[in-house]
Design a protein around this motif. Structure first.
Motif, short mmCIF file in Angstrom:
data_model
loop_
_atom_site.label_atom_id
_atom_site.label_comp_id
_atom_site.label_asym_id
_atom_site.label_seq_id
_atom_site.Cartn_x
_atom_site.Cartn_y
_atom_site.Cartn_z
N ARG A 288 0.84 -1.20 0.00
CA ARG A 288 0.00 0.00 0.00
C ARG A 288 0.87 1.24 0.00
O ARG A 288 1.99 1.23 0.48
CB ARG A 288 -0.91 0.01 1.23
N HIS A 289 0.32 2.34 -0.51
CA HIS A 289 1.03 3.60 -0.48
C HIS A 289 1.09 4.10 0.96
O HIS A 289 0.09 4.11 1.67
CB HIS A 289 0.31 4.63 -1.36
N VAL A 290 2.28 4.52 1.38
CA VAL A 290 2.47 5.00 2.76
C VAL A 290 3.21 6.35 2.73
O VAL A 290 4.08 6.57 1.89
CB VAL A 290 3.26 3.99 3.61
N PRO A 291 2.86 7.25 3.65
CA PRO A 291 3.49 8.59 3.67
C PRO A 291 4.80 8.59 4.44
O PRO A 291 4.94 9.29 5.45
CB PRO A 291 2.41 9.44 4.35
N ILE A 292 5.78 7.83 3.98
CA ILE A 292 7.07 7.75 4.66
C ILE A 292 8.05 8.67 3.94
O ILE A 292 8.67 8.28 2.95
CB ILE A 292 7.59 6.30 4.68
N LEU A 293 8.15 9.90 4.42
CA LEU A 293 8.96 10.91 3.75
C LEU A 293 10.20 11.20 4.58
O LEU A 293 10.19 12.05 5.46
CB LEU A 293 8.13 12.17 3.50
N LEU A 294 11.26 10.44 4.31
CA LEU A 294 12.48 10.52 5.10
C LEU A 294 13.69 10.72 4.21
O LEU A 294 13.76 10.20 3.09
CB LEU A 294 12.68 9.21 5.88
N ALA A 295 14.69 11.44 4.72
CA ALA A 295 15.92 11.63 3.97
C ALA A 295 16.63 10.30 3.73
O ALA A 295 17.23 10.09 2.67
CB ALA A 295 16.84 12.60 4.71
N SER A 296 16.55 9.39 4.71
CA SER A 296 17.21 8.09 4.55
C SER A 296 16.56 7.28 3.43
O SER A 296 17.25 6.58 2.68
CB SER A 296 17.15 7.31 5.87
N THR A 297 15.24 7.37 3.31
CA THR A 297 14.54 6.69 2.21
C THR A 297 14.91 7.33 0.88
O THR A 297 15.15 6.64 -0.12
CB THR A 297 13.02 6.74 2.43
N ALA A 298 14.95 8.66 0.86
CA ALA A 298 15.35 9.38 -0.36
C ALA A 298 16.75 8.98 -0.80
O ALA A 298 17.02 8.83 -2.00
CB ALA A 298 15.27 10.88 -0.13
N ALA A 299 17.66 8.80 0.17
CA ALA A 299 19.03 8.42 -0.16
C ALA A 299 19.08 7.04 -0.81
O ALA A 299 19.82 6.82 -1.78
CB ALA A 299 19.89 8.44 1.11
N MET A 300 18.31 6.11 -0.28
CA MET A 300 18.24 4.77 -0.87
C MET A 300 17.71 4.84 -2.30
O MET A 300 18.27 4.24 -3.23
CB MET A 300 17.36 3.88 0.00
#
Length: 450
Positions: A288-300
């Motif tokens: 499912r779509h989740v609102p996980i807005l993190l710099a660490s996720t962006a880096a990956m």
């Protein structure tokens, strides 16, 4: 006209890492990065400007990382993109011809225009702009009473920092618990107790009716009728993907406005990628779509996109977003990865919980020792780890990273209970009570004896 092989629009974590990784992966390609702001703030460091750093310059991401990698940095704003001609137009009038395009446009704060008084002086949405934040810091210096609306990570961290700075802080959260989307109730309760014991007033299960004042903030009125004195209000009500350019390009978007991407961060248009807060995130267990807005996720995501701009070179195991978070509230660190028990129950998972509590030094009488509490959630039948939460000292920050990797690799309770660890009295828990091993064993006993 400027010509480049790779154009990255956006200069925060996702944009920086995409550009620099692309230069390393494709050393023969020219990479240009365009960003609007003169300087870039460390996104997660913004609360700490107001109670620890007291200087926006100390929260900058230095440009040397980009320039030393051989990326051409342009400070300007992209106002339009022609995906057929592969041309981006800047506000200055300059045009950039590109071969591959990466959107790393980030997110924008939710500004509640429906809320009376949202536009009064000293109402501060959290905007990632150094000049804005410096002005906010200056205005808050002589202010005593602050109301924070929103009890997520940023709201809680602002509450902690402003309390340390000597402000009288009230945090208002519409849910019955702070951090409710990230932690189960018993972990959130520990954070609430720490905030209250350090002078932060919590108003939980309360909705703000209006921000009151004559030109400038004077109070916040709740739906219950209570009025809270306030000279400033901080809006920490979440963020939304910044997808204005994506809409202009006609890219596929989700119902909530995020850019649809595949495993390799490719959008619905050829040669256009998207990373970071503007791109959709999918839960690693439910998709499912989740609102996980993190710099660490962006880096990956940036590393994935950059490696595969010119064909799929690194095959990605599609595990989705693990949702790994950590924060520190006064003297305790909190970490979470994967699914929490409340959501596991709501989603119909058949699960087992393992728990352990110990000291993070051995013996526990050593200076600096802290109690660590671990809660692990495993699939009952397969024994695979699906979630973990930890609260304790500074060691939590790295222990939760172990659990994040364990979730990504499908590690079982048996494997975690027998995981070989390096221990030392001054830096870790005891080898006979290492908290991850112990919590996994607790779950394994329940699985074996069911």
């Amino acid at each position: 006209m400027i010509e480049t092989d790779i154009l990255v629009i956006g200069g925060s974590a996702g944009g920086i890492l995409t550009a620099t990784t692309a230069r390393r992966m494709y050393p023969d390609k020219k990479v240009v990065m365009v960003r609007k702001n003169k300087t870039v703030m460390v996104p997660c460091g913004i609360p700490y400007i107001f109670g620890t750093l007291y200087d926006t310059a100390k929260n900058r991401i230095p440009d040397e990382m980009v320039k030393n990698a051989g990326v051409e940095l342009i400070i300007d704003e992209v106002i339009s993109v022609d995906k057929d001609k592969k041309v981006a137009v800047l506000k200055s009038g300059e045009e950039i011809k590109w071969d591959k395009l990466v959107l790393a446009t980030g997110s924008l704060p939710v500004i509640p225009k429906w809320l009376p008084g949202h536009d009064l002086e000293n109402v501060f949405p959290i905007i990632k702009d150094e000049e804005y934040l410096a002005n906010m810091l200056n205005k808050l210096q002589d202010i005593k009473d602050v109301v924070i609306i929103g009890g997520g990570f940023i709201g809680v961290e602002f509450a902690e920092q402003l309390s340390k700075a000597g402000k009288q802080v009230t945090l208002v959260e519409i849910a019955n618990k702070i951090l409710w989307q990230a932690f189960d109730d018993e972990i959130a309760a520990i954070a609430e107790q720490d905030l209250e014991s350090n002078g932060v007033t919590l108003k939980l299960g309360e909705k703000v009716k209006a921000i009151l004042g004559n030109g400038k903030v004077e109070a916040v009125e709740l739906e219950s009728g209570e009025k809270i004195n306030a000279q400033a209000v901080i809006l920490s009500m979440g963020v939304v993907p910044n997808t204005e350019l994506a809409q202009q390009l006609g890219l596929d978007l989700t119902r909530k406005g995020a850019i649809v991407v595949d495993e390799y961060m490719r959008t619905s248009a050829p040669d256009i990628f998207a990373v970071g807060d503007c791109a959709v995130k999918r839960d690693c267990f439910t998709n499912r779509h989740v609102p996980i807005l993190l710099a660490s996720t962006a880096a990956m995501e940036a590393r994935i996109a950059a490696a595969n701009l010119y064909g799929i070179r690194l095959i990605r195991e599609n595990r989705g977003t693990v949702s790994a978070f950590s924060t520190k509230i006064f003297n305790k660190t909190y970490g979470v990865a994967g699914i929490i028990e409340r959501f596991a129950k709501e989603d119909g998972f058949d699960y087992i919980v393992g728990k352990a509590a110990t000291m993070d030094r051995h013996p526990g009488s050593l200076p600096g020792a802290s109690k660590v509490e671990v809660k692990l959630i495993f699939s009952r039948n397969s024994g695979v780890l699906i979630g973990g939460q930890i609260v304790g000292g500074d060691s939590v920050g790295e222990m939760i990273n172990i659990l994040s990797l364990a979730i990504q690799k499908g590690i079982t309770a048996n494997e975690l209970s027998t995981m070989q660890v390096a221990t030392h009295p001054l830096v870790t828990a005891s080898p006979i009570a290492y908290p991850i091993n112990a919590a996994a064993l607790d779950a394994l006993v329940k699985i074996c004896n069911r």
